[in-house]
Motif scaffolding. Sequence first.
Motif, PDB file in Angstrom:
ATOM      1  N   VAL A  81      70.937 -11.745  60.096  1.00  0.00           N
ATOM      2  CA  VAL A  81      70.377 -11.557  61.430  1.00  0.00           C
ATOM      3  C   VAL A  81      69.734 -10.179  61.542  1.00  0.00           C
ATOM      4  O   VAL A  81      68.593 -10.034  62.012  1.00  0.00           O
ATOM      5  CB  VAL A  81      71.462 -11.725  62.509  1.00  0.00           C
ATOM      6  N   GLY A  82      70.463  -9.147  61.114  1.00  0.00           N
ATOM      7  CA  GLY A  82      69.911  -7.804  61.150  1.00  0.00           C
ATOM      8  C   GLY A  82      68.617  -7.707  60.361  1.00  0.00           C
ATOM      9  O   GLY A  82      67.643  -7.078  60.809  1.00  0.00           O
ATOM     10  N   ALA A  83      68.584  -8.351  59.191  1.00  0.00           N
ATOM     11  CA  ALA A  83      67.380  -8.306  58.359  1.00  0.00           C
ATOM     12  C   ALA A  83      66.207  -8.991  59.046  1.00  0.00           C
ATOM     13  O   ALA A  83      65.071  -8.500  59.011  1.00  0.00           O
ATOM     14  CB  ALA A  83      67.653  -8.946  57.003  1.00  0.00           C
ATOM     15  N   ALA A  84      66.465 -10.126  59.686  1.00  0.00           N
ATOM     16  CA  ALA A  84      65.396 -10.860  60.357  1.00  0.00           C
ATOM     17  C   ALA A  84      64.835 -10.070  61.533  1.00  0.00           C
ATOM     18  O   ALA A  84      63.619 -10.010  61.743  1.00  0.00           O
ATOM     19  CB  ALA A  84      65.916 -12.217  60.829  1.00  0.00           C
ATOM     20  N   ILE A  85      65.723  -9.448  62.307  1.00  0.00           N
ATOM     21  CA  ILE A  85      65.270  -8.637  63.437  1.00  0.00           C
ATOM     22  C   ILE A  85      64.519  -7.411  62.936  1.00  0.00           C
ATOM     23  O   ILE A  85      63.504  -6.997  63.509  1.00  0.00           O
ATOM     24  CB  ILE A  85      66.463  -8.242  64.323  1.00  0.00           C
ATOM     25  N   GLY A  86      65.007  -6.825  61.855  1.00  0.00           N
ATOM     26  CA  GLY A  86      64.325  -5.681  61.269  1.00  0.00           C
ATOM     27  C   GLY A  86      62.920  -6.016  60.808  1.00  0.00           C
ATOM     28  O   GLY A  86      61.987  -5.214  60.979  1.00  0.00           O
ATOM     29  N   GLU A  87      62.727  -7.195  60.234  1.00  0.00           N
ATOM     30  CA  GLU A  87      61.392  -7.590  59.787  1.00  0.00           C
ATOM     31  C   GLU A  87      60.443  -7.764  60.965  1.00  0.00           C
ATOM     32  O   GLU A  87      59.269  -7.386  60.901  1.00  0.00           O
ATOM     33  CB  GLU A  87      61.470  -8.890  58.971  1.00  0.00           C
ATOM     34  N   GLU A  88      60.942  -8.332  62.059  1.00  0.00           N
ATOM     35  CA  GLU A  88      60.089  -8.474  63.239  1.00  0.00           C
ATOM     36  C   GLU A  88      59.751  -7.103  63.819  1.00  0.00           C
ATOM     37  O   GLU A  88      58.631  -6.876  64.301  1.00  0.00           O
ATOM     38  CB  GLU A  88      60.766  -9.369  64.276  1.00  0.00           C
ATOM     39  N   ALA A  89      60.723  -6.179  63.772  1.00  0.00           N
ATOM     40  CA  ALA A  89      60.454  -4.821  64.258  1.00  0.00           C
ATOM     41  C   ALA A  89      59.368  -4.150  63.425  1.00  0.00           C
ATOM     42  O   ALA A  89      58.433  -3.531  63.963  1.00  0.00           O
ATOM     43  CB  ALA A  89      61.744  -4.000  64.231  1.00  0.00           C
ATOM     44  N   ARG A  90      59.458  -4.262  62.107  1.00  0.00           N
ATOM     45  CA  ARG A  90      58.451  -3.647  61.247  1.00  0.00           C
ATOM     46  C   ARG A  90      57.062  -4.226  61.527  1.00  0.00           C
ATOM     47  O   ARG A  90      56.050  -3.520  61.471  1.00  0.00           O
ATOM     48  CB  ARG A  90      58.816  -3.871  59.774  1.00  0.00           C
ATOM     49  N   ALA A  91      57.027  -5.527  61.835  1.00  0.00           N
ATOM     50  CA  ALA A  91      55.741  -6.201  62.027  1.00  0.00           C
ATOM     51  C   ALA A  91      54.961  -5.642  63.205  1.00  0.00           C
ATOM     52  O   ALA A  91      53.727  -5.727  63.228  1.00  0.00           O
ATOM     53  CB  ALA A  91      55.968  -7.702  62.223  1.00  0.00           C
ATOM     54  N   ILE A  92      55.642  -5.066  64.188  1.00  0.00           N
ATOM     55  CA  ILE A  92      54.937  -4.540  65.360  1.00  0.00           C
ATOM     56  C   ILE A  92      54.879  -3.011  65.356  1.00  0.00           C
ATOM     57  O   ILE A  92      54.555  -2.395  66.375  1.00  0.00           O
ATOM     58  CB  ILE A  92      55.579  -5.029  66.672  1.00  0.00           C
ATOM     59  N   GLY A  93      55.202  -2.401  64.233  1.00  0.00           N
ATOM     60  CA  GLY A  93      55.138  -0.948  64.148  1.00  0.00           C
ATOM     61  C   GLY A  93      56.302  -0.243  64.810  1.00  0.00           C
ATOM     62  O   GLY A  93      56.195   0.943  65.148  1.00  0.00           O
TER      63      GLY A  93
END
Length: 792
Positions: free
Chosen positions: A143-155
């Motif tokens: 879950v943390g990894a998935a949320i982190g990837e979405e965070a990276r995607a928007i800068g």
Amino acid sequence: MLKIYQDPAKSISERVADLLSRMSVEEKIAQMHALWLILSPDGSHEIRSDQFTGASDPKAVHRMLSLGLGQITRPLGTRSIEPREGVKALNSLQKFFMEETRLAIPVMSHEECLSGLMVKGATLFPSSLSYGATWNPDLIEKVGAAIGEEARAIGCHQGLAPVLDVARDARWGRTEESFGEDPYLVGVLASRYVRGFQGEKRDVLATLKHYAGHSFSEGGRNHAPVHLGWRELNDTFLLPFEMAVRTANAASVMPAYHDIDGEPSHASRHLLTKVLREDWGFDGILVADYVGVSLLYQHHGLAADRAEAAALSFNAGLDIELPGDDCAPHLTQALERGLITMETIDAAVSRILTEKFRIGLFERPYADEDKVVLRTAEAVDLAREVAAQSVTILDNNGILPLAADAKVAIIGPTADDPLALLGDYSFPVHLIHNDETEAVASVVTPLAAFKALLGEDRVKFAQGCYILEERRSGAPVFPGDVDDATSLELASTLSTRLDLIPAAVEAAKAADVAIVCVGDLSGIFQTGTVGEGSDADSLVLPGVQQQLLDAVVATGKPVVVVLTSGRPYNLGGLEDKLAAQVMAFFGGERGGTAIAEVLTGGREPSGRLTLSIPKNVGAVPYFYNHKLKSAGTPIARHFGSRYPFGHGLSYTDFAFEDVALEADTVDIEAGEIVLSFTVRNKGSRAGVAVPQLYVRDRLASVVRPVKELKGFGRVELEAGTAARVTFRVPVDMLNFTGAEGHRIVEPGTFDLMVGTSSADIKLRKEVTVSGKTRRITGAWRMESTCEVVTLS
């Protein structure tokens, strides 16, 4: 020619020192706060001003930005904006810093990430209580990894999650944001979230909050004082933070709003510097909770003005004021008045710049607006898996799983309300505070899920009642404190309508089973019945839900209660009259699907409570790991829990047998308790057992809890199969804070208890720890392991 700080071939320390030497005082101070702006792709950025953040002079915005900026507050999460447009706007701000400021220092952006990335279009994950109820650290790391990837995607460079508050009082509105009431479980799950979110490179920062003890406030009230001695603070409330710092390399920490024995967390050098940095070796940045610095002069009365408040916080160890610039710019006055030194300011700015260099922000300041990918099929499936694993069966007389041909009445105010599945830091819920709405079409409600699984002809719906007939902002003050002398009468916004109950009764009578969906509508600052600033004075279901439940149960039809909520509730004494009771927390956008799958038998129930459900509000604060004398003298009738920590039923039966210790005595210096036992599935269908290992220190130099969780695991077994489970517990984990204020391990006898919950103990052993009392210094072994070997 590149300056040293612009050269990526140079070391971070060299780059920081060079840049710091070039900065003016004003440029340094600009790095020590954020701004909350409404960003525009064309660069026409506006200051966000309201009663929460205060307001900066709009005419001064350009001048302020020309000095640089530490962070930009929630550039996409503040309002409803398409992610690609939001990234364009963020890039336009970043372009200004990189091309139009003297030193070209890029800005970091932060967003809320508790129940998923809190921006439009991101995956709506379940609440933290759902995370906890899975008892599955590997899943929470994903879950943390998935949320982190979405965070990276928007800068986004920093996420304000996870919450490590150890739940203690169910009336507290932020209970829903916690993993549960056990410090070890909270520490394990939070650490795994952090590891997943930050990744191996730690190129996006997780933020541990709310440091520390925030959840043990007077009366469970938001921001209220906390009354704790050092030993209990260290052993219960600091332990998860220490675990996440030491084992997961957490990159940021956020102090809490409250005071402990008169010392606000935002002004505590002991907590922010001595404990966090010097004792634990924390090397990241400390960011203020929103307006937390301001509260030192506005509410706590610790500072005379903004300059003094800023000096108190930054002297204590703070690095960045969030969400705006209320106090930090006044550090120039604090310098002139001798309240702070340049050495302290330089130290904070060095830490901020170190993080900016470390995450590669100077080399990669922009997000790719053409590669904004949110809410992938994989992320939605993960949210669904968390929701399914968290569904917890509290009671079941055999009605569950539902019969294949059952006609079902779906009744209740949370049955078909998408917002009833979302926590307070989900984007659609959070916007309500600003009187805004956001589409929730992706959310599958229980009604929709049951219709999809059973067919329209077998499902009848009745609203039954409302919790809130209108969702709107409405806290009388922000952030919620009033003077003692203030006479403030607040009218309840809860619905009192009873006219929908008769139709619900008729629907129940016409069905084989009535599934009554009740609980909460989450929302911050009294926009809901639970959530930040939405505290309770009882554990009675909000509004007229109890009257609805009374009427449906009175029909004599089997009733299954499904509670989607952010805290436990009592059911008015009806617990013994129900066919089943299910705790589903806030299951996110696939929460309804998870509920329907588990109740119809498509998924095996594996959720376990991480909160004890008190018998009565008079028992609050109640938690399983209490002291012996908490029960009162002799025993208070209202004390205890019908549904204790760790409780949860399966659709099969498990036997726990053949317990053995590798050694009855272990060495206090480097010993390890090794306990093994067999779990056997005695039933006719597959299931998931969640064995839990508890320890009790029989004799200690200070009063210790009746039991403490020291190990847990998940064991998936087909019908008729068995597995050998082995717990390995380092002796270090038997430590506590002794009379002199340090962690120690004492020799002696310890009771070992293996159970299906904190109350249902199946196996017992005792072990002796030999040697002399040992003080724990530096890093220590903080986690046990659980090994599962399937038996042939």
